[in-house]
Design a protein around this motif. Structure first.
Motif, PDB file in Angstrom:
ATOM      1  N   LEU A 250      28.645 -22.611 -87.638  1.00  0.00           N
ATOM      2  CA  LEU A 250      29.160 -21.750 -86.580  1.00  0.00           C
ATOM      3  C   LEU A 250      28.236 -21.855 -85.377  1.00  0.00           C
ATOM      4  N   SER A 251      28.737 -21.508 -84.206  1.00  0.00           N
ATOM      5  CA  SER A 251      27.925 -21.531 -82.990  1.00  0.00           C
ATOM      6  C   SER A 251      27.184 -20.219 -82.826  1.00  0.00           C
ATOM      7  N   ASP A 252      25.924 -20.320 -82.371  1.00  0.00           N
ATOM      8  CA  ASP A 252      25.178 -19.110 -82.056  1.00  0.00           C
ATOM      9  C   ASP A 252      25.533 -18.654 -80.641  1.00  0.00           C
ATOM     10  N   GLU A 307      29.743 -12.315 -86.207  1.00  0.00           N
ATOM     11  CA  GLU A 307      30.802 -11.500 -85.622  1.00  0.00           C
ATOM     12  C   GLU A 307      32.090 -12.307 -85.612  1.00  0.00           C
ATOM     13  N   CYS A 308      33.199 -11.696 -86.012  1.00  0.00           N
ATOM     14  CA  CYS A 308      34.505 -12.373 -85.989  1.00  0.00           C
ATOM     15  C   CYS A 308      35.121 -12.252 -84.598  1.00  0.00           C
ATOM     16  N   HIS A 309      34.443 -12.851 -83.635  1.00  0.00           N
ATOM     17  CA  HIS A 309      34.835 -12.790 -82.226  1.00  0.00           C
ATOM     18  C   HIS A 309      34.533 -14.124 -81.557  1.00  0.00           C
ATOM     19  N   LEU A 349      34.928 -17.603 -84.919  1.00  0.00           N
ATOM     20  CA  LEU A 349      35.974 -17.519 -83.892  1.00  0.00           C
ATOM     21  C   LEU A 349      37.275 -16.866 -84.348  1.00  0.00           C
ATOM     22  N   ALA A 350      37.768 -17.253 -85.517  1.00  0.00           N
ATOM     23  CA  ALA A 350      39.018 -16.689 -86.018  1.00  0.00           C
ATOM     24  C   ALA A 350      38.815 -15.942 -87.332  1.00  0.00           C
ATOM     25  N   GLY A 351      37.568 -15.718 -87.703  1.00  0.00           N
ATOM     26  CA  GLY A 351      37.291 -15.056 -88.972  1.00  0.00           C
ATOM     27  C   GLY A 351      37.492 -15.953 -90.178  1.00  0.00           C
TER      28      GLY A 351
END
Length: 421
Positions: A250-252, A307-309, A349-351
């Motif tokens: 995932l991206s930080d 975070e799912c954002h 990004l999309a959970g």
């Protein structure tokens, strides 16, 4: 509520033939009765043309029917009840904020509905916009979410109507979020008015963030849209205690890739799924974590919060975007976070990773936004999952000190004293 985008059928009656809302761009094959040719005189090429039109129209019925079926899945699903304005989910049995049943699949219905709607866009734009006027607030919220993620700028005026007039804070909040994702400059004045006057502090907060996103042109990205469209139900809830942790990247908050297997190689790893910038409990956990870098280093442990954002919202959480006005704190978090957040804060990004790890993205509404379960995962230096703890409400999980003690003792047992059950 005023319709700002007409249905595909009403538009196409003025232009050309459609079935089920599909604008296929062809003129009617059959004219008035007196102009029809004798069937015996119809050439092979004309028959082929007729066959093409029939296939196109049948396909249109199927596509429009798919959108209706998505809304029907949502409309007929028995979700956990919302409070009066939709700002919180209440457990159906316990009548308390949260969801005690870890097998509850409300989150999956929402997540897959948004996935399927984003896949239908832009072809089914009119059908999705029509969902903004559905009598079910869950349908309205999901339609608004999909329009923002898929950056359907043509839907901006319809989303403005929702922001102004929808009775549910949950749906108005989502409309504000989506306008921010659309980078809808024409919505700025309305968003400023809503920020000043909406009766819901949650809607006001989402409007404040939307204004910032628009002004900075930091709306929804193609990466986020691709992540939603790629969600695979077969990958959900794969994590088991004692089994290897599925690897992910995932991206930080700076957009740099963070890979679980690299970061946790030979170390204990703690994954903490939080809610959002408006969550006072999350900020309390950040305050605790900021003071514990040395202790985690000494325990040979790395920590990542997730975070799912999208990236904008994750940067906001760690002080790298707007210094927002929070009702629960007189002091700003921004400068302290910029100095003291030492761990990576990751954007799911999309959970999809959350769904894989059993975190249930979009599990229940908190402050008029659907969020994941608060969850803590501990992975040992060999890459095996040792703890999966899923909360039943926003304050239900081990503290950072309790988490660290479990790693030191290698005894992984915890239950929050106020856990819903």
């Amino acid at each position: 509520m005023q319709k700002t985008l007409g249905s595909a059928v009403s538009i196409d009656r003025r232009r050309h033939t459609t079935v089920g809302g599909l604008d296929n761009g062809v003129k009617p094959v059959l004219g008035k009765r007196e102009n029809r040719k004798d069937p015996a005189m119809v050439s092979h090429s004309n028959l082929s043309y007729v066959a093409f039109i029939v296939i196109a129209l049948s396909t249109g019925t199927d596509v429009a029917g798919q959108t209706a079926a998505i809304f029907d899945r949502v409309n007929t699903h028995e979700f956990q009840p919302l409070n009066e304005d939709g700002s919180f989910t209440n457990d159906r049995v316990l009548a308390k904020n949260g969801v005690s049943d870890l097998a509850n699949d409300d989150w999956k219905v929402r997540l897959l509905a948004i996935r399927d709607l984003t896949r239908s866009l832009p072809k089914q734009l009119d059908a999705v916009v029509a969902g903004l006027e559905h009598n079910d607030p869950h349908v309205r919220q999901i339609a608004a979410a999909a329009l923002g993620i898929a950056r359907q700028k043509e839907a901006a005026s319809a989303l403005q109507n929702v922001l102004e007039a929808d009775p549910m804070a949950l749906v108005r909040s989502q409309a504000a979020m989506s306008l921010g994702q659309l980078e809808s400059v024409e919505s700025l004045e309305l968003l400023r008015q809503v920020f000043e006057r909406d009766k819901s502090r949650d809607v006001r907060h989402q409007s404040e963030l939307a204004i910032d996103q628009i002004e900075k042109r930091l709306g929804a990205t193609e990466m986020q849209l691709a992540a939603f469209r790629a969600l695979d139900e077969a990958s959900f809830k794969q994590v088991q205690v004692g089994q290897p942790a599925p690897d992910f990247t995932l991206s930080d908050s700076e957009g740099n890739p963070w890979q679980l297997s690299r970061a946790g190689n030979g170390k204990w790893t703690v994954l903490i799924w939080i809610f959002a910038d408006w969550c006072p409990v999350c900020h309390g956990e950040f305050k605790e974590l900021m003071s514990m870098k040395k202790e985690f280093d000494e325990a040979n442990a790395v920590v990542a919060t997730i975070e799912c954002h999208d990236l904008y919202r994750c940067r906001l959480m760690v002080g790298k975007e707007k210094d927002a006005d929070y009702w629960f704190s007189k002091a700003s978090f921004q400068q302290k976070y910029l100095r003291s957040v030492w761990w990576p804060h990751l954007s799911d990004l999309a959970g999809g990773v959350g769904a894989q790890y059993g975190v249930d993205p979009m599990s229940f509404a908190v402050h008029a936004e659907y969020v994941n379960r608060p969850s803590t995962i501990i992975i040992d230096p060999e890459g095996r999952v040792r703890l999966t703890y899923y909360g039943t409400f926003w304050g239900d999980r081990p503290s950072l000190h309790e988490t660290l003690e479990m790693i030191k003792s290698e005894e992984f047992s915890f239950e929050h004293p106020r856990r819903l059950k």
